[in-house]
Write an enzyme that holds these catalytic residues in place. Structure first.
Site: not given
Length: 223
Positions: A10, A12-14, A16
């Site tokens: 996602d 929104v996930s750093p 990631s």
């Protein structure tokens, strides 16, 4: 050797972002071992809610540790301009649905666009949940008619359901956060892995040749 790495991410996930960068840097090496990579957009908010997990900012000790850990991670993965934007966290439904449509209809632009999304949000401070800002990012690779179609499809029931389906698939593999990996090795066994710091475990599970972190002794002064 053969195998498959399915990676649920996602924007929104750093972590990631770090995981996708690392996978892309090793894509050719993995291909040489006949290991397939499948990047799957999911909704992290749905994963957190369904699994009962809580984000770092809701747990004071975890939030305090994250300041140290993110600094180390950005150095290790080479994302030197990384910074948490003032508007974080965002509701990532729109960019994630857009990515699913792009993957299906414009696969050659899927990974570059995903990386663009990460870079613009985590390095340039662009709020991808706002359609006008997301349009600017998409304009790097897509024409105006293509962008209109991306937004139209991202708001349609079918593509909303696809994001839900992807998220449910990750949850069925035990996901409680992102990046989440579901890895199949050469004999067909499958296991989950979590986080951007477990690649050595993934390489080992796949039976790939890899080098461990090596601590070097202090060099003696030359006389």
């Amino acid at each position: 050797m053969s195998g498959k790495i399915t990676c649920y991410l996602d924007v929104v996930s750093p972590y990631s972002y770090f995981a996708l960068l690392h996978l892309e840097r090793h894509r050719e090496a993995l291909k040489s071992h006949n290991v397939e990579i499948d990047i799957v957009p999911v909704f992290l908010g749905g994963i957190m809610g369904a699994s009962g997990n809580k984000p770092p900012w809701m747990l004071p000790a975890k939030a305090k540790y994250s300041t140290f850990d993110s600094s180390r991670a950005k150095k290790y993965f080479g994302v030197h301009n990384f910074k948490t934007p003032s508007f974080f966290p965002i509701l990532s439904l729109l960019p994630q649905r857009a990515l699913i449509f792009i993957k299906a209809q414009h696969p050659q632009f899927f990974i570059p666009t995903f990386l663009d999304f990460y870079k613009e949000m985590w390095e340039n401070g662009i709020d991808l949940s706002k359609s006008e800002l997301l349009t600017n990012v998409l304009s790097k690779s897509f024409t105006e008619p293509q962008i209109r179609e991306i937004f139209e499809k991202a708001s349609s029931p079918d593509w909303k359901k696809k994001l839900n389906d992807n998220t449910d698939e990750a949850l069925s593999h035990g996901a409680f956060g992102c990046p989440w990996f579901w890895v199949k090795n050469a004999v067909g066994d499958e296991e989950p892995f979590f986080g951007s710091d477990r690649f050595h475990n993934i390489w080992e599970y796949l039976g790939l040749p890899w080098k461990d972190v090596e601590l070097l002794p202090k060099e003696r002064s030359k006389i």
